[in-house]
Design a protein around this motif. Sequence first.
Motif, short mmCIF file in Angstrom:
data_model
loop_
_atom_site.label_atom_id
_atom_site.label_comp_id
_atom_site.label_asym_id
_atom_site.label_seq_id
_atom_site.Cartn_x
_atom_site.Cartn_y
_atom_site.Cartn_z
N ASP A 26 2.24 1.74 -3.45
CA ASP A 26 1.18 2.26 -4.33
C ASP A 26 0.98 3.75 -4.11
O ASP A 26 0.85 4.52 -5.07
CB ASP A 26 -0.14 1.53 -4.07
CG ASP A 26 -0.12 0.10 -4.56
OD1 ASP A 26 0.79 -0.26 -5.34
OD2 ASP A 26 -1.01 -0.66 -4.17
N LYS A 27 0.96 4.17 -2.86
CA LYS A 27 0.78 5.59 -2.56
C LYS A 27 1.95 6.41 -3.07
O LYS A 27 1.76 7.51 -3.59
CB LYS A 27 0.59 5.81 -1.06
CG LYS A 27 -0.74 5.32 -0.55
CD LYS A 27 -0.87 5.51 0.94
CE LYS A 27 -2.17 4.91 1.43
NZ LYS A 27 -2.28 4.95 2.89
N PHE A 82 -6.58 8.63 -4.22
CA PHE A 82 -6.21 7.24 -3.94
C PHE A 82 -6.45 6.89 -2.48
O PHE A 82 -6.99 5.82 -2.17
CB PHE A 82 -4.74 7.01 -4.31
CG PHE A 82 -4.26 5.63 -3.92
CD1 PHE A 82 -4.56 4.55 -4.71
CD2 PHE A 82 -3.52 5.45 -2.77
CE1 PHE A 82 -4.13 3.28 -4.37
CE2 PHE A 82 -3.09 4.19 -2.42
CZ PHE A 82 -3.39 3.10 -3.22
N VAL A 87 0.84 -1.20 0.00
CA VAL A 87 0.00 0.00 0.00
C VAL A 87 0.87 1.25 0.00
O VAL A 87 0.59 2.21 -0.72
CB VAL A 87 -0.97 -0.02 1.20
CG1 VAL A 87 -1.70 1.29 1.32
CG2 VAL A 87 -1.94 -1.17 1.07
N ASP A 129 -9.05 4.14 -1.22
CA ASP A 129 -8.58 3.04 -0.37
C ASP A 129 -9.37 2.98 0.94
O ASP A 129 -9.72 1.90 1.41
CB ASP A 129 -7.09 3.21 -0.10
CG ASP A 129 -6.49 2.04 0.64
OD1 ASP A 129 -6.72 0.89 0.21
OD2 ASP A 129 -5.79 2.27 1.64
N VAL A 159 1.48 6.66 -6.89
CA VAL A 159 0.38 7.55 -7.24
C VAL A 159 0.75 8.99 -6.94
O VAL A 159 0.35 9.91 -7.66
CB VAL A 159 -0.91 7.13 -6.49
CG1 VAL A 159 -2.00 8.17 -6.64
CG2 VAL A 159 -1.40 5.80 -7.02
#
Length: 125
Positions: free
Chosen positions: A22-23, A43, A19, A47, A26
């Motif tokens: 991903d952050k 995002f 996670v 989430d 993004v």
Amino acid sequence: MVSLALPIAASAFCRKGMVSADKAFVGHLGDDGHGAGGYLAAFVLADMCLSVLMVPPLAFSLVLNSLVGQAVGSGRPKMAGVWFQQSLFWLAVSLPPCLVGLFYVEPALLVLGFDQDLALLAGTT
């Protein structure tokens, strides 16, 4: 005890790491005039909505680990089957409404007072 705890801790750490990665990815996007901050905020909101909607139904399958382990450990394998059937039933009952809720992320965020562009990005992520 440590031999059981280490794989579980490693799994939890890796899930959180995914996670975070991903952050971070993004947070580097920035086209279409929304900027990196807009995508990152969308995002995180998406989430959060996914977590709020999916954790309650999945709790029925997560609790199965403990209950089946206790049933088998106490020498009552029939109870393991009962717990499994109960878990499947409640998962089947609770999951469809939560899945339908995923289609209404954007309107829900608008009702909560979030910016329209941010709600649109979070609802389509």
